[in-house]
Design a protein around this motif. Sequence first.
Motif, PDB file in Angstrom:
ATOM      1  N   ASP A  76     -12.745 -18.680 -56.632  1.00 41.91           N
ATOM      2  CA  ASP A  76     -11.299 -18.802 -56.423  1.00 41.91           C
ATOM      3  C   ASP A  76     -10.674 -19.538 -57.603  1.00 41.91           C
ATOM      4  O   ASP A  76      -9.883 -20.469 -57.439  1.00 41.91           O
ATOM      5  N   HIS A  78      -8.354 -19.526 -61.148  1.00 40.48           N
ATOM      6  CA  HIS A  78      -7.149 -18.826 -61.582  1.00 40.48           C
ATOM      7  C   HIS A  78      -6.713 -19.280 -62.967  1.00 40.48           C
ATOM      8  O   HIS A  78      -6.782 -20.471 -63.307  1.00 40.48           O
ATOM      9  N   TYR A 343      -9.075  -7.168 -55.606  1.00 37.98           N
ATOM     10  CA  TYR A 343      -7.788  -7.854 -55.651  1.00 37.98           C
ATOM     11  C   TYR A 343      -6.681  -6.942 -56.180  1.00 37.98           C
ATOM     12  O   TYR A 343      -6.902  -6.079 -57.031  1.00 37.98           O
ATOM     13  N   ASP A 352      -3.146 -11.378 -57.202  1.00 36.67           N
ATOM     14  CA  ASP A 352      -4.354 -12.042 -57.676  1.00 36.67           C
ATOM     15  C   ASP A 352      -5.095 -11.291 -58.779  1.00 36.67           C
ATOM     16  O   ASP A 352      -5.797 -11.908 -59.584  1.00 36.67           O
ATOM     17  N   ARG A 356      -6.694 -14.097 -60.909  1.00 36.89           N
ATOM     18  CA  ARG A 356      -7.983 -14.550 -60.376  1.00 36.89           C
ATOM     19  C   ARG A 356      -9.058 -14.051 -61.344  1.00 36.89           C
ATOM     20  O   ARG A 356      -9.190 -12.850 -61.567  1.00 36.89           O
ATOM     21  N   LYS A 439      -0.178 -17.924 -49.727  1.00 38.87           N
ATOM     22  CA  LYS A 439       0.350 -17.642 -51.059  1.00 38.87           C
ATOM     23  C   LYS A 439       1.771 -17.103 -50.911  1.00 38.87           C
ATOM     24  O   LYS A 439       1.996 -16.054 -50.292  1.00 38.87           O
TER      25      LYS A 439
END
Length: 503
Positions: A76, A78, A343, A352, A356, A439
Amino acid sequence: MNRRHFLRTVGAAAALAAAPRWPSAIHAAPARTKPNIVFILADDMGYGDLACQNPNSRIPTPHLDALAQQGMRFTDAHSPSAVCTPTRYAVLTGRYCWRSQLKRGVLRPWGRPLIEPDRLTVPAMLRRHGYDTACIGKWHLGWDWRTADGKPVKVGGLGQGIDFTQPIADGPTTRGFDSYFGTAVPNYPPYCFIENDRTVGIPTKPKPKSMFGNPGPMLEGWDLVRILPALERKAVDFIESRPRQDGLARPFFLYMPLTAPHTPIAPAPEFRGKSRAGAYGDFVCQVDHVVGQVVAALDRNHLADDTLLIFTSDNGSPGRDGTGMSGPMNSVRRYGHNPSHIYRGVKADIWDGGHRVPFIARWPRHVPAGATNDEPICHVDLMGTCAAILGQGLPDDAGEDSYNILPALLGHKRDKPIREAIVHHSVRGMFAVRQGNWKLILGQGSGGWTRGPKGPNEPPGQLYDVAADPREEKNLWSERPEVVERLTALLEQYQSQNRSRPL
């Protein structure tokens, strides 16, 4: 705790959060108490490109897979932005780039320096503590390009009138790095290497229209295929040439922002056909090889145990297949390969898939081997983490958005996330904020390059439960107004206070 031994003790991280502020005079501890730090930043590499985290990947990545087995893989992680210049700014300053003069997009050819001259950077901070600092790769944070008569070069122009025999002002060596080698941007002029503050050779030939990239001056014989191998050689040479005194080398920080697999997609001949995902996949194979060579150099020089090595990417992938050194967005999917994995979206998007990214950390005897971690983290956290490794706090006017993720790296169990929230940002300046499983996106569509639902019948924004809906398919904006209100207020607080890290 004795600083001579705190990095040797796994329990040290608990004391780091309460570390003192910067002292007026810094006394460097012996080199062996400070790890080397290597930060490799791929360019446009997606979460789903790595075989170790995408069972459907069509690209072999044996070196990165091995690195994940030797260290920790974050699922997870970013980038601070869905495009490259803002991410690079945030990595080196610990501050979201949307707080700077660049509010959207990336720097254009001949762009002005983006990192403010008086702003503390990660390399400058480490250099104060006895580190040698080097940047090898793609800068894309601007220089002060000048014509022969001292006038600023037109941003976005052809670069006419530059005297390439003169030093280039306000580049990497003025922002904390002892040395630099690389390219401004591989598809921007000047088409040549730059070493420290000078071009390597004099680029006087106009770039031919047949060569990929923006128009501008080029060095005679310039070959796009040679860029990545040259960066690999420079990085390996830097590691192998570390000076030693009394059996010890000074600690070093190597920031290696690669030029691949960003366009121009130009894999070296020995990598062509190595993947089942076209030229793009072959270029990812070459990135994997470069990482393997850096790891091997650390290992054979007995530096691995004393080195925190991080591999990640500056944003998601646009998924171009490499036809004509580029190709249409998402064209690599014709091979059955999706760089974004499950994603939604691609590079530049607020979803994402835009930010991501893969994130692997290795530090033997400190970072648990073969571990995965679902802690939400962001590249902007590098500065806060490096300060914690040094046993220092950050000044109030530095690293305003940078959290210390060392406890997560060391595998410490926590009852709450390290970060209160992460702010996402798209190429067109769209904001999102992620807190826990929620989110919030302020706006319709992707904010980037992917077409998405827009119009009067759509909610004004988007809200997703990314734990239950990682593909961001079910918009809960209308169903959960209290979450919308709470996260909107949090984002506005971060914006108005000019920081998100608590003082």
